[in-house]
Design a protein around this motif. Structure first.
Motif, PDB file in Angstrom:
ATOM      1  N   ARG A 193      -3.018 -24.121  14.399  1.00  7.92           N
ATOM      2  CA  ARG A 193      -3.491 -22.998  13.599  1.00  7.92           C
ATOM      3  C   ARG A 193      -2.380 -21.980  13.331  1.00  7.92           C
ATOM      4  NH1 ARG A 193      -7.579 -20.266  11.582  1.00  7.92           N
ATOM      5  NH2 ARG A 193      -7.733 -18.019  11.862  1.00  7.92           N
ATOM      6  N   ARG A 194      -1.540 -21.721  14.328  1.00 14.18           N
ATOM      7  CA  ARG A 194      -0.473 -20.742  14.149  1.00 14.18           C
ATOM      8  C   ARG A 194       0.500 -21.190  13.059  1.00 14.18           C
ATOM      9  NH1 ARG A 194       3.233 -18.213  19.056  1.00 14.18           N
ATOM     10  NH2 ARG A 194       4.403 -16.746  17.752  1.00 14.18           N
ATOM     11  N   GLY A 195       0.832 -22.470  13.090  1.00 16.20           N
ATOM     12  CA  GLY A 195       1.718 -22.990  12.063  1.00 16.20           C
ATOM     13  C   GLY A 195       1.082 -22.953  10.690  1.00 16.20           C
ATOM     14  N   ASP A 196      -0.230 -23.267  10.618  1.00 14.99           N
ATOM     15  CA  ASP A 196      -0.944 -23.220   9.338  1.00 14.99           C
ATOM     16  C   ASP A 196      -0.956 -21.801   8.771  1.00 14.99           C
ATOM     17  OD1 ASP A 196      -1.454 -25.905   9.496  1.00 14.99           O
ATOM     18  OD2 ASP A 196      -3.482 -25.663  10.295  1.00 14.99           O
ATOM     19  N   LEU A 197      -1.164 -20.821   9.647  1.00 20.72           N
ATOM     20  CA  LEU A 197      -1.172 -19.427   9.199  1.00 20.72           C
ATOM     21  C   LEU A 197       0.208 -19.009   8.705  1.00 20.72           C
ATOM     22  CD1 LEU A 197      -3.381 -17.789  11.991  1.00 20.72           C
ATOM     23  CD2 LEU A 197      -4.000 -18.178   9.593  1.00 20.72           C
ATOM     24  N   ALA A 198       1.249 -19.477   9.382  1.00 28.19           N
ATOM     25  CA  ALA A 198       2.610 -19.144   8.954  1.00 28.19           C
ATOM     26  C   ALA A 198       2.903 -19.757   7.585  1.00 28.19           C
ATOM     27  CB  ALA A 198       3.618 -19.641   9.993  1.00 28.19           C
ATOM     28  N   ARG A 199       2.495 -21.001   7.376  1.00 27.03           N
ATOM     29  CA  ARG A 199       2.687 -21.647   6.079  1.00 27.03           C
ATOM     30  C   ARG A 199       1.946 -20.890   4.983  1.00 27.03           C
ATOM     31  NH1 ARG A 199       4.125 -27.006   5.249  1.00 27.03           N
ATOM     32  NH2 ARG A 199       2.470 -27.169   3.697  1.00 27.03           N
ATOM     33  N   GLN A 200       0.706 -20.501   5.275  1.00 28.64           N
ATOM     34  CA  GLN A 200      -0.079 -19.768   4.293  1.00 28.64           C
ATOM     35  C   GLN A 200       0.581 -18.440   3.941  1.00 28.64           C
ATOM     36  OE1 GLN A 200      -2.900 -20.931   2.797  1.00 28.64           O
ATOM     37  NE2 GLN A 200      -2.776 -19.135   1.468  1.00 28.64           N
ATOM     38  N   ALA A 201       1.087 -17.738   4.958  1.00 23.94           N
ATOM     39  CA  ALA A 201       1.768 -16.462   4.717  1.00 23.94           C
ATOM     40  C   ALA A 201       3.019 -16.653   3.866  1.00 23.94           C
ATOM     41  CB  ALA A 201       2.126 -15.804   6.052  1.00 23.94           C
ATOM     42  N   LEU A 202       3.749 -17.727   4.114  1.00 29.01           N
ATOM     43  CA  LEU A 202       4.955 -18.003   3.337  1.00 29.01           C
ATOM     44  C   LEU A 202       4.599 -18.344   1.884  1.00 29.01           C
ATOM     45  CD1 LEU A 202       6.892 -20.096   5.991  1.00 29.01           C
ATOM     46  CD2 LEU A 202       7.671 -17.917   5.019  1.00 29.01           C
ATOM     47  N   LEU A 203       3.536 -19.120   1.684  1.00 25.79           N
ATOM     48  CA  LEU A 203       3.098 -19.454   0.328  1.00 25.79           C
ATOM     49  C   LEU A 203       2.658 -18.203  -0.419  1.00 25.79           C
ATOM     50  CD1 LEU A 203       1.069 -22.718   1.065  1.00 25.79           C
ATOM     51  CD2 LEU A 203       3.218 -22.575  -0.218  1.00 25.79           C
ATOM     52  N   ASP A 204       1.890 -17.353   0.248  1.00 23.39           N
ATOM     53  CA  ASP A 204       1.430 -16.118  -0.399  1.00 23.39           C
ATOM     54  C   ASP A 204       2.612 -15.224  -0.759  1.00 23.39           C
ATOM     55  OD1 ASP A 204      -1.204 -16.902  -0.141  1.00 23.39           O
ATOM     56  OD2 ASP A 204      -1.571 -15.713   1.669  1.00 23.39           O
ATOM     57  N   ALA A 205       3.546 -15.095   0.174  1.00 23.25           N
ATOM     58  CA  ALA A 205       4.715 -14.249  -0.075  1.00 23.25           C
ATOM     59  C   ALA A 205       5.562 -14.798  -1.213  1.00 23.25           C
ATOM     60  CB  ALA A 205       5.555 -14.144   1.205  1.00 23.25           C
TER      61      ALA A 205
END
Length: 212
Positions: free
Chosen positions: A3-15
């Motif tokens: 989950r932590r990695g998924d959240l980091a990926r999502q944050a990077l995509l949004d940014a």
């Protein structure tokens, strides 16, 4: 990855999507994306995606997958002999419907316009678009209905149609973002459908047009 990695990926995509939409794709570094996403590792884009191209493909897929799913659903409900308008609704309504379903503020339409107009990504976007089976079948149906229109004229009109949809959605999104436009993405989708139907089926004044 967890989950932590998924959240980091999502944050990077949004940014990345926001920074690209505001500043341009070739003007934003991977390090800036990582910092804007709150990642202490400045190599986070490489760590989570493998590189710049993979990040861009992930952004394209994030748009393509829900639009393709909606398009396939509409395509499956078409009558036996669809009209031009019904074919176009299958192509266009999933685009505006997807953008309208996103939490505000959105940058997706403006990012898609950048993808289509930036030389380093236009080919990548076109390659992805060609893999959409529903789109290919819809365009084949449209071409069959417009068989009386010269091929070069039809191809030119389809290119104008594609640019028009991208540009109008991006401008509409920008007006919503600045507060001068009330979001009505479904209504916009039907407006674009009618406009494109008129464009594609208009009388041909000069059949010798060599195309765009």
């Amino acid at each position: 990855m967890g989950r932590r990695g998924d959240l980091a990926r999502q944050a990077l995509l949004d940014a990345a999507e926001e920074l690209f939409a505001v500043h341009g794709i070739d003007s934003v570094s991977n390090r800036r994306i990582a910092e804007y996403a709150g990642q202490s590792n400045h190599s986070a884009v490489t760590y989570h995606f493998g590189g710049r191209d993979e990040l861009l493909r992930a952004l394209i897929d994030r748009y393509r997958e829900p639009v393709s799913r909606l398009r396939a659903e509409l395509f499956a409900r078409l009558p036996a002999e669809p009209t031009l308008t019904e074919y176009l609704q299958c192509l266009i309504l999933p685009v505006t419907g997807h953008i309208g379903s996103l939490p505000a503020p959105t940058r997706r339409a403006r990012f898609q316009r950048l993808l289509a107009t930036t030389p380093s990504t236009a080919a990548m976007l076109a390659e992805t678009a060609r893999s959409d089976e529903s789109s290919k079948r819809l365009i084949a149906g449209i071409d069959e209905l417009l068989s009386a229109v010269p091929a070069t004229v039809k191809a030119g009109r389809e290119r104008v149609m594609g640019r028009m949809i991208i540009d109008i959605c991006a401008e509409y999104e920008a007006r919503i973002d600045e507060g001068s436009q009330t979001p009505q993405w479904t209504a916009l989708g039907y407006f674009l459908t009618d406009a494109c139907a008129g464009l594609l089926s208009a009388p041909v004044s000069h059949p010798d047009f060599a195309g765009l």
